[in-house]
Design an enzyme around this catalytic site. Structure first.
Site, PDB file in Angstrom:
ATOM      1  N   LYS A   1       0.856  -1.186   0.000  1.00  0.00           N
ATOM      2  CA  LYS A   1       0.000   0.000   0.000  1.00  0.00           C
ATOM      3  C   LYS A   1       0.888   1.231   0.000  1.00  0.00           C
ATOM      4  CE  LYS A   1      -2.688   2.801   3.251  1.00  0.00           C
ATOM      5  NZ  LYS A   1      -3.322   2.884   4.588  1.00  0.00           N
TER       6      LYS A   1
ATOM      7  N   TRP B   1      -9.322   0.153   0.147  1.00  0.00           N
ATOM      8  CA  TRP B   1     -10.512   0.702   0.818  1.00  0.00           C
ATOM      9  C   TRP B   1     -10.169   1.755   1.869  1.00  0.00           C
ATOM     10  CZ3 TRP B   1      -9.840  -4.743   0.468  1.00  0.00           C
ATOM     11  CH2 TRP B   1     -10.532  -5.337  -0.592  1.00  0.00           C
ATOM     12  N   HIS B   2      -9.078   2.473   1.665  1.00  0.00           N
ATOM     13  CA  HIS B   2      -8.685   3.519   2.604  1.00  0.00           C
ATOM     14  C   HIS B   2      -8.864   4.903   1.985  1.00  0.00           C
ATOM     15  CE1 HIS B   2      -5.849   0.432   4.798  1.00  0.00           C
ATOM     16  NE2 HIS B   2      -7.136   0.148   4.900  1.00  0.00           N
ATOM     17  N   TYR B   3      -9.845   5.053   1.114  1.00  0.00           N
ATOM     18  CA  TYR B   3     -10.062   6.347   0.457  1.00  0.00           C
ATOM     19  C   TYR B   3     -10.527   7.381   1.487  1.00  0.00           C
ATOM     20  CZ  TYR B   3     -14.808   4.357   0.164  1.00  0.00           C
ATOM     21  OH  TYR B   3     -16.022   3.762   0.457  1.00  0.00           O
ATOM     22  N   HIS B   4     -10.203   8.645   1.224  1.00  0.00           N
ATOM     23  CA  HIS B   4     -10.450   9.710   2.179  1.00  0.00           C
ATOM     24  C   HIS B   4     -10.486  11.054   1.461  1.00  0.00           C
ATOM     25  CE1 HIS B   4      -6.107   8.920   1.816  1.00  0.00           C
ATOM     26  NE2 HIS B   4      -5.948  10.225   1.951  1.00  0.00           N
TER      27      HIS B   4
END
Length: 593
Positions: free
Chosen positions: A409, A509-512
């Site tokens: 990541k 799935w760590h969008y921000h």
């Protein structure tokens, strides 16, 4: 005598309060929104029962009347959510009531947003780790309060994972690859290799942010499920002031929740990096030109709403194993000095995920779903059956083959995009662009991360889990044959790791972003230029904290409330709203006389 009385007072208070807490699934205060009255009044209205929202609502209920609105249902009783074996099945479920809502960014990368009490903590791979001290200092949070809030979260949801063969081999491979030092088991974010926490307990049972509602005062909190918020209402003053929320239940019936009068009463948006900016826009706060295009009355022209959207790129290598491997999700991480994080998972769940990924492609093709793709090219799906066959061939003929995954990541990231409305329907996914690898610094981090993965695969400790002829480069090239996304493929990816990163990018799935601090909200998470409205969730982040943000998002939901309302809550709870006050007075009277 006075000191002993005070000690007895507080001991008795907390003892009695703990007796009135409620264990999940919260039958006294969590209800289907169809049972909600047409109008109600609350001190605080929290929109979104996710990783931040549950912590927010539980903390606020210590001294105020709180409403928590969640568009999904309960996680309890759903084995796809609660069991470690259900990880892939939850993401693959695209039914209307699924906890996971599929969307595809305009970059051509498949993604998901949560639709369940507990939010993303019900869908993710379970890794629990804190933000680094440098991150906390840079944001300007109070370190002591942050640590106390992490502790509060960890008492409910964090565990030490079992270290079995696959994860141990990855750990030792990272050490041999030079990701040093080895820091053992810790929740802290430290350079080197470590074993982190997990929200799965020793029985493989998932504990989520919804479990934090066990801290809530059941007499002061109301949770409505399957409640989709459509709009926040504002009073027209010198600065607009939020005062009510319109939501609909699963039957389409309208309900309005109003704020009680009070100087500290607020509406708090906690709907996530997609939902929070989307709801601000639907309520009239956003770029005026975009709002007018959808015939939304402009409450405040705020061009930064929906800007700064980021998704940490993930690239991975699947590794069929000649030996059985345990079912494991993320437990070990290598935190490199060049800011790429190396993680791993194993078991048949990973194979099932690839099979189900193709099923999702076929389902979208059958739907001709430009709703998901934003006008993307659907011709890719014509090859879905061929891709399914290629997966089976790659895996040796079926989903029973043992295998694992090692992924990297990219931290940050530097690359950013934006979010735009598609329609006025809050249930419809907005159009999102993340611009993966637009900034060359992200691409360089990916390349270096893949190089570390190759070293781990070729390492002596990992050799047991690799077929003799399956060298790292061959396994990397094999990823190019799989339908990982909708992006164009290039022949050059077989010899260029830069192109490999671009062609095989996935989400972790760590969008921000979308409601970032100092752009949309201030340092206290109040929406700039608006009264009685805050945003508290991952949409406020500039960068993703730690190797997995869920711990920090839960912590934030707790700590923001303590900072903003601490004196108010304690005073209000002890002297006005506490149902235990008479008992306390009586107890002190007995002690003293």
């Amino acid at each position: 005598m006075i000191a002993s009385s005070l000690f007895a007072f507080f001991f008795f208070f907390f003892f009695i309060a703990s007796c009135f807490s409620e264990k999940a699934p919260y039958t006294s205060f969590a209800k289907n929104a169809t049972f909600a009255p047409a109008t109600e009044f609350f001190d605080y209205i929290v929109i979104g029962g996710g990783t931040a929202g549950c912590a927010l609502a539980a903390t606020l209920s210590a001294g105020a009347k709180v409403l928590l609105l969640e568009r999904g249902g309960l996680p309890y009783g759903n084995p796809n959510i609660t069991s470690i074996n259900g990880f892939a099945r939850t993401l693959a479920d695209t039914s209307p009531d699924s906890a996971s809502q599929l969307f595809v960014s305009s970059d051509g990368v498949f993604n998901h947003r949560a639709r369940v009490l507990g939010g993303g903590s019900c869908l993710n791979a379970g890794f629990y780790t804190r933000a680094s001290k440098a991150y906390v200092d840079n944001v300007g949070w109070d370190e002591a309060l942050v640590n106390e809030s992490y502790d509060w979260v960890e008492r409910k949801v964090a565990f030490k994972p079992p270290m079995l063969a696959w994860q141990s081999a990855v750990r030792d491979g990272l050490i041999e690859a030079g990701v040093l030092p080895y820091n053992g088991f810790t929740y802290e974010h430290l350079y080197g290799t470590k074993v982190g926490g997990t929200i799965f307990d020793e029985n493989g049972y998932r504990h989520t942010a919804a479990d934090l509602l066990e801290y809530a005062d059941p007499t002061k909190i109301t949770v409505y499920l399957y409640a989709t918020v459509h709009k926040i209402f504002f009073q027209k003053e010198e600065e607009p002031k939020a005062y009510a929320v319109l939501y609909k239940d699963s039957g389409g019936n309208r309900h309005i929740a109003y704020l009680n009068d009070g100087p500290k009463n607020e509406i708090i948006l906690s709907a996530g990096a997609l939902g929070s900016p989307q709801l601000l826009m639907l309520s009239g706060i956003g770029a005026a030109q975009q709002l007018k295009a959808h015939k939304i009355p402009v409450v405040m022209n705020q061009a930064m709403v929906g800007q700064g959207m980021s998704d940490n790129p993930m690239n991975a290598v699947f590794i069929p194993s000649p030996h059985p491997v345990e079912v494991s999700l993320i437990q070990v991480v290598g935190i490199t000095k060049f800011d790429s994080y190396i993680e791993a998972a194993s078991g048949s769940l990973e194979l099932a995920w690839m099979h189900r990924m193709v099923s999702d492609f076929e389902r979208l093709a059958n739907q001709s779903s430009r709703h998901f793709l934003g006008g993307g090219n659907l011709s890719f799906f014509a090859d879905a059956a061929v891709k399914r066959k290629s997966i089976k061939t790659y895996l040796g003929g079926g989903a029973s083959v043992q295998a694992g995954i090692i992924l990297e990541k990219v931290a940050g990231p530097y690359s950013t995009g934006n979010l735009e409305l598609r329609s006025k329907d809050p249930s419809e996914n907005p159009k999102v662009t993340f611009n993966y690898f637009k900034d060359p610094r992200d691409l360089q981090r990916c390349v270096e991360g893949i190089e570390i993965i190759a070293k781990v695969i070729e390492s002596r400790p990992f050799s047991k889990f690799r077929y003799p002829l399956a060298h790292a480069r061959a396994l990397i090239d094999a990823m190019l044959t799989l339908p990982l996304n909708l992006r164009p493929k290039h022949v050059s990816a077989t010899f260029s790791l830069e192109q490999f990163c671009k062609d095989t990018v996935m989400t972790i799935w760590h969008y921000h972003g979308g409601c970032q601090v100092n752009r949309v909200v201030d340092k206290d998470y109040k929406v700039i230029g608006v009264k009685a409205l805050r945003v508290v969730d991952g949409s406020t982040f500039i960068n993703s904290p730690g190797t997995n943000p869920q711990a920090t998002v839960m912590m934030l939901g707790r700590s923001v409330i303590i900072i903003s309302y601490h004196i108010h809550l304690i005073f209000h709870s002890l002297f006005f709203n506490s149902p235990y006050f008479i008992l306390l007075v009586w107890f002190i009277y007995i002690i003293n006389y």
